[in-house]
Design a protein around this motif. Sequence first.
Motif, PDB file in Angstrom:
ATOM      1  N   UNK A   1     -48.228 -16.894  38.277  1.00  0.00           N
ATOM      2  CA  UNK A   1     -48.808 -18.232  38.087  1.00  0.00           C
ATOM      3  C   UNK A   1     -48.090 -19.009  36.999  1.00  0.00           C
ATOM      4  N   UNK A   2     -47.243 -18.348  36.210  1.00  0.00           N
ATOM      5  CA  UNK A   2     -46.449 -19.072  35.206  1.00  0.00           C
ATOM      6  C   UNK A   2     -45.002 -18.626  35.355  1.00  0.00           C
ATOM      7  N   UNK A   3     -44.127 -19.171  34.496  1.00  0.00           N
ATOM      8  CA  UNK A   3     -42.696 -18.875  34.651  1.00  0.00           C
ATOM      9  C   UNK A   3     -42.262 -17.632  33.889  1.00  0.00           C
ATOM     10  N   UNK A   4     -43.152 -17.092  33.069  1.00  0.00           N
ATOM     11  CA  UNK A   4     -42.821 -15.867  32.350  1.00  0.00           C
ATOM     12  C   UNK A   4     -41.708 -16.023  31.323  1.00  0.00           C
ATOM     13  N   UNK A   5     -41.449 -17.236  30.908  1.00  0.00           N
ATOM     14  CA  UNK A   5     -40.418 -17.403  29.875  1.00  0.00           C
ATOM     15  C   UNK A   5     -41.019 -17.068  28.516  1.00  0.00           C
ATOM     16  N   UNK A   6     -40.373 -16.181  27.796  1.00  0.00           N
ATOM     17  CA  UNK A   6     -40.771 -15.939  26.417  1.00  0.00           C
ATOM     18  C   UNK A   6     -40.211 -17.115  25.611  1.00  0.00           C
ATOM     19  N   UNK A   7     -41.007 -18.207  25.543  1.00  0.00           N
ATOM     20  CA  UNK A   7     -40.483 -19.434  24.905  1.00  0.00           C
ATOM     21  C   UNK A   7     -40.157 -19.169  23.436  1.00  0.00           C
ATOM     22  N   UNK A   8     -38.876 -19.283  23.108  1.00  0.00           N
ATOM     23  CA  UNK A   8     -38.430 -19.033  21.739  1.00  0.00           C
ATOM     24  C   UNK A   8     -37.577 -20.194  21.229  1.00  0.00           C
ATOM     25  N   UNK A   9     -37.571 -21.283  21.992  1.00  0.00           N
ATOM     26  CA  UNK A   9     -36.769 -22.452  21.588  1.00  0.00           C
ATOM     27  C   UNK A   9     -35.295 -22.307  21.935  1.00  0.00           C
ATOM     28  N   UNK A  10     -34.928 -21.238  22.662  1.00  0.00           N
ATOM     29  CA  UNK A  10     -33.503 -20.952  22.901  1.00  0.00           C
ATOM     30  C   UNK A  10     -32.905 -21.800  24.025  1.00  0.00           C
ATOM     31  N   UNK A  11     -33.739 -22.250  24.974  1.00  0.00           N
ATOM     32  CA  UNK A  11     -33.160 -22.823  26.195  1.00  0.00           C
ATOM     33  C   UNK A  11     -33.785 -24.133  26.654  1.00  0.00           C
TER      34      UNK A  11
ATOM     35  N   UNK B   1     -41.148 -23.341  17.605  1.00  0.00           N
ATOM     36  CA  UNK B   1     -41.445 -22.400  18.693  1.00  0.00           C
ATOM     37  C   UNK B   1     -40.739 -21.061  18.420  1.00  0.00           C
ATOM     38  N   UNK B   2     -39.489 -21.137  17.930  1.00  0.00           N
ATOM     39  CA  UNK B   2     -38.729 -19.914  17.624  1.00  0.00           C
ATOM     40  C   UNK B   2     -39.437 -19.074  16.564  1.00  0.00           C
ATOM     41  N   UNK B   3     -39.927 -19.744  15.513  1.00  0.00           N
ATOM     42  CA  UNK B   3     -40.635 -19.021  14.442  1.00  0.00           C
ATOM     43  C   UNK B   3     -41.918 -18.386  15.005  1.00  0.00           C
ATOM     44  N   UNK B   4     -42.619 -19.131  15.877  1.00  0.00           N
ATOM     45  CA  UNK B   4     -43.869 -18.591  16.441  1.00  0.00           C
ATOM     46  C   UNK B   4     -43.588 -17.409  17.365  1.00  0.00           C
ATOM     47  N   UNK B   5     -42.519 -17.527  18.178  1.00  0.00           N
ATOM     48  CA  UNK B   5     -42.242 -16.418  19.104  1.00  0.00           C
ATOM     49  C   UNK B   5     -41.780 -15.174  18.336  1.00  0.00           C
ATOM     50  N   UNK B   6     -41.133 -15.411  17.187  1.00  0.00           N
ATOM     51  CA  UNK B   6     -40.746 -14.272  16.343  1.00  0.00           C
ATOM     52  C   UNK B   6     -42.003 -13.494  15.930  1.00  0.00           C
ATOM     53  N   UNK B   7     -43.081 -14.219  15.574  1.00  0.00           N
ATOM     54  CA  UNK B   7     -44.342 -13.543  15.219  1.00  0.00           C
ATOM     55  C   UNK B   7     -44.915 -12.805  16.432  1.00  0.00           C
ATOM     56  N   UNK B   8     -44.814 -13.460  17.612  1.00  0.00           N
ATOM     57  CA  UNK B   8     -45.306 -12.815  18.839  1.00  0.00           C
ATOM     58  C   UNK B   8     -44.597 -11.473  19.043  1.00  0.00           C
ATOM     59  N   UNK B   9     -43.267 -11.497  18.883  1.00  0.00           N
ATOM     60  CA  UNK B   9     -42.505 -10.252  19.086  1.00  0.00           C
ATOM     61  C   UNK B   9     -42.916  -9.191  18.078  1.00  0.00           C
ATOM     62  N   UNK B  10     -43.152  -9.613  16.822  1.00  0.00           N
ATOM     63  CA  UNK B  10     -43.569  -8.641  15.804  1.00  0.00           C
ATOM     64  C   UNK B  10     -44.931  -8.043  16.170  1.00  0.00           C
ATOM     65  N   UNK B  11     -45.839  -8.918  16.660  1.00  0.00           N
ATOM     66  CA  UNK B  11     -47.186  -8.481  17.043  1.00  0.00           C
ATOM     67  C   UNK B  11     -47.102  -7.461  18.182  1.00  0.00           C
ATOM     68  N   UNK B  12     -46.333  -7.794  19.214  1.00  0.00           N
ATOM     69  CA  UNK B  12     -46.208  -6.862  20.348  1.00  0.00           C
ATOM     70  C   UNK B  12     -45.558  -5.546  19.889  1.00  0.00           C
ATOM     71  N   UNK B  13     -44.537  -5.662  19.030  1.00  0.00           N
ATOM     72  CA  UNK B  13     -43.836  -4.444  18.575  1.00  0.00           C
ATOM     73  C   UNK B  13     -44.809  -3.541  17.815  1.00  0.00           C
ATOM     74  N   UNK B  14     -45.663  -4.157  16.965  1.00  0.00           N
ATOM     75  CA  UNK B  14     -46.641  -3.344  16.217  1.00  0.00           C
ATOM     76  C   UNK B  14     -47.595  -2.649  17.191  1.00  0.00           C
ATOM     77  N   UNK B  15     -48.008  -3.364  18.248  1.00  0.00           N
ATOM     78  CA  UNK B  15     -48.948  -2.765  19.208  1.00  0.00           C
ATOM     79  C   UNK B  15     -48.278  -1.670  20.037  1.00  0.00           C
ATOM     80  N   UNK B  16     -46.980  -1.825  20.291  1.00  0.00           N
ATOM     81  CA  UNK B  16     -46.250  -0.766  21.001  1.00  0.00           C
ATOM     82  C   UNK B  16     -46.179   0.465  20.087  1.00  0.00           C
ATOM     83  N   UNK B  17     -45.871   0.244  18.809  1.00  0.00           N
ATOM     84  CA  UNK B  17     -45.780   1.378  17.874  1.00  0.00           C
ATOM     85  C   UNK B  17     -47.117   2.093  17.725  1.00  0.00           C
ATOM     86  N   UNK B  18     -48.215   1.293  17.777  1.00  0.00           N
ATOM     87  CA  UNK B  18     -49.555   1.913  17.672  1.00  0.00           C
ATOM     88  C   UNK B  18     -50.003   2.505  19.010  1.00  0.00           C
TER      89      UNK B  18
END
Length: 503
Positions: free
Chosen positions: A57-67, A88-105
């Motif tokens: 239902x969406x485009x699945x782009x991890x919007x990070x301001x890159x494109x 957007x890049x700064x916000x997506x950086x936090x998203x990646x950190x959040x997901x990485x922490x949840x993967x580690x946990x």
Amino acid sequence: MTIRTPEALRPYDVALVGGGIMSATLGMLLQHLEPSWSIAVFERLPQVGAEASAAWHNSGTGHAGLCEPDYTIGNPDGSVDIGAAVEVGEHFRLTREFWAALVEERILGKPDTFVNPVPHMTFARGRAEVDFLRRRFEVMSAHPLFASMRFSADPATIGEWAPLLTAGREGTEPIAATRDITGSDVDFGELTQQLFHYLRSRDVEIHRNCEVRGMRRNNDGTWQLKVDWNTGNDHLTRKVDARFVFAGAGGWALKLLQKAGIPEARGYGLLPVSARFLRCDIPEIIARHDAKVYGRAPAGAPPISMPHLDTRVVAGKRALLFGPFAGANPRFLNKGSLFDATAALNPHNLQPVAGVLKNNGDLVRMLASQVTSTRKRRLASLREFAPGAESDDWTLVGAGQLAQLVKADPGRGGVLQFGTEVVASHDGSIAAVLGASPGASTAPAILLQVLDRCFPRYHHLWEPRLRQLMPTLGVSLGKEPGLARGTMNRTAEILGLEPPLVG
Ligand SMILES: Cc1cc2nc3c(=O)[nH]c(=O)nc-3n(C[C@H](O)[C@H](O)[C@H](O)COP(=O)(O)OP(=O)(O)OC[C@H]3O[C@@H](n4cnc5c(N)ncnc54)[C@H](O)[C@@H]3O)c2cc1C
């Protein structure tokens, strides 16, 4: 199927209305911050993550301001403002950190079940666009968030990056592209399911097939929700009390705030925009494209209508999408009502909505022309990106509904609000996120705003735990490039994404 209805529901600390990525992310944050709080989720459909957050239902782009070219603005003096892309890049950086922490946990499963590396590209045609892209690249690549970006105006290099862009391209029109290998494709539907799966294991109650139909404030300032269960054979209504309500209802979030009657929701209106894509599932073609390639949106149109030729990775399988094209569905949710748009109108937002329709002729014309567009015209748009595309290889598929936010504006009656906006009551007891773009990608940063607005007294108490989840919270990486590279390398390694390039 018979649906079980709870006999009685206890009062909850938190009620999350709607089972999309926003409620899932807020639920996860609150569960980490206050594990003893009672949390209940109410979702009207038989499963969570099935509306805008669903994979297709969406485009699945991890919007990070890159494109996304529309996140940058060319000024008349030739300079380029990259402020929105940086945010957007700064916000997506936090998203990646959040997901990485949840993967580690071990809360989230293997990263490639929901996020995969896919380079992000911007594509330009014609002298003026190529010139803009070059100037944009010069400014962006000097910023540490975008240091991996590369530029080329050489068709051979662009063809190596994304063969479909150049195969069969004739004529002498100049073309150019930027490419950043740190980009990603995200299955937000799978991510939503995994987040709720964990929350259920931590005693968060997830009620499905039940719709919150009414809301009123109790004398003690808490909220009473009227929840209607569809049991398959019957409808049963239950009343539920909650100290804090998050209206995570996607396209219906404004409707809930209107039901709650909070003055902060006045002046907001919505316009329905439905999206469709051309999809290709032919392995030989898919194998020739590994990128999300964005071009500019038509004049006056929301950023969500930027055309893009996309690699998608869903349940381990690859496909290509091109679009979006507007459809004629007037609902705010895929499973919404034909009367959504009219029901959302009231004396407070009639003027803003009318003002937007009057002052945004470009948008109205663009939507009307896309709704009535023929297959031939849609293929012509695709061939601007992939000149060799064959009609038989692409199928038109429906996607999600977008509720485009309109906001009261004293000067012009109403304006289109392109970002995502947090609306909360003055006492912080109810909140919602309105607007779609950049949406799911920046959910953690948006929901941190909800926490700040609604729980200001907890700020200092929660900060250390939030920093465990997002170590660079509150740090501007533009000002600390060493830290930028360090955290991006670390999250890339955990999530299986490409690390930033050096130099
Ligand atoms: C075409 C399109 C492309 C997009 N592309 C991207 C992209 O590439 N990258 C990106 O980051 N974002 C993208 N987005 C935006 C992204 O999809 C949304 O921002 C995000 O999914 C919104 O999540 P949500 O939880 O708010 O809403 P949803 O996922 O829609 O969830 C809301 C839920 O609330 C439920 N609900 C509603 N009302 C009630 C009620 N009264 N009672 C109980 N339940 C209720 C609904 O059934 C639904 O399950 C795109 C959106 C669209 C439409």
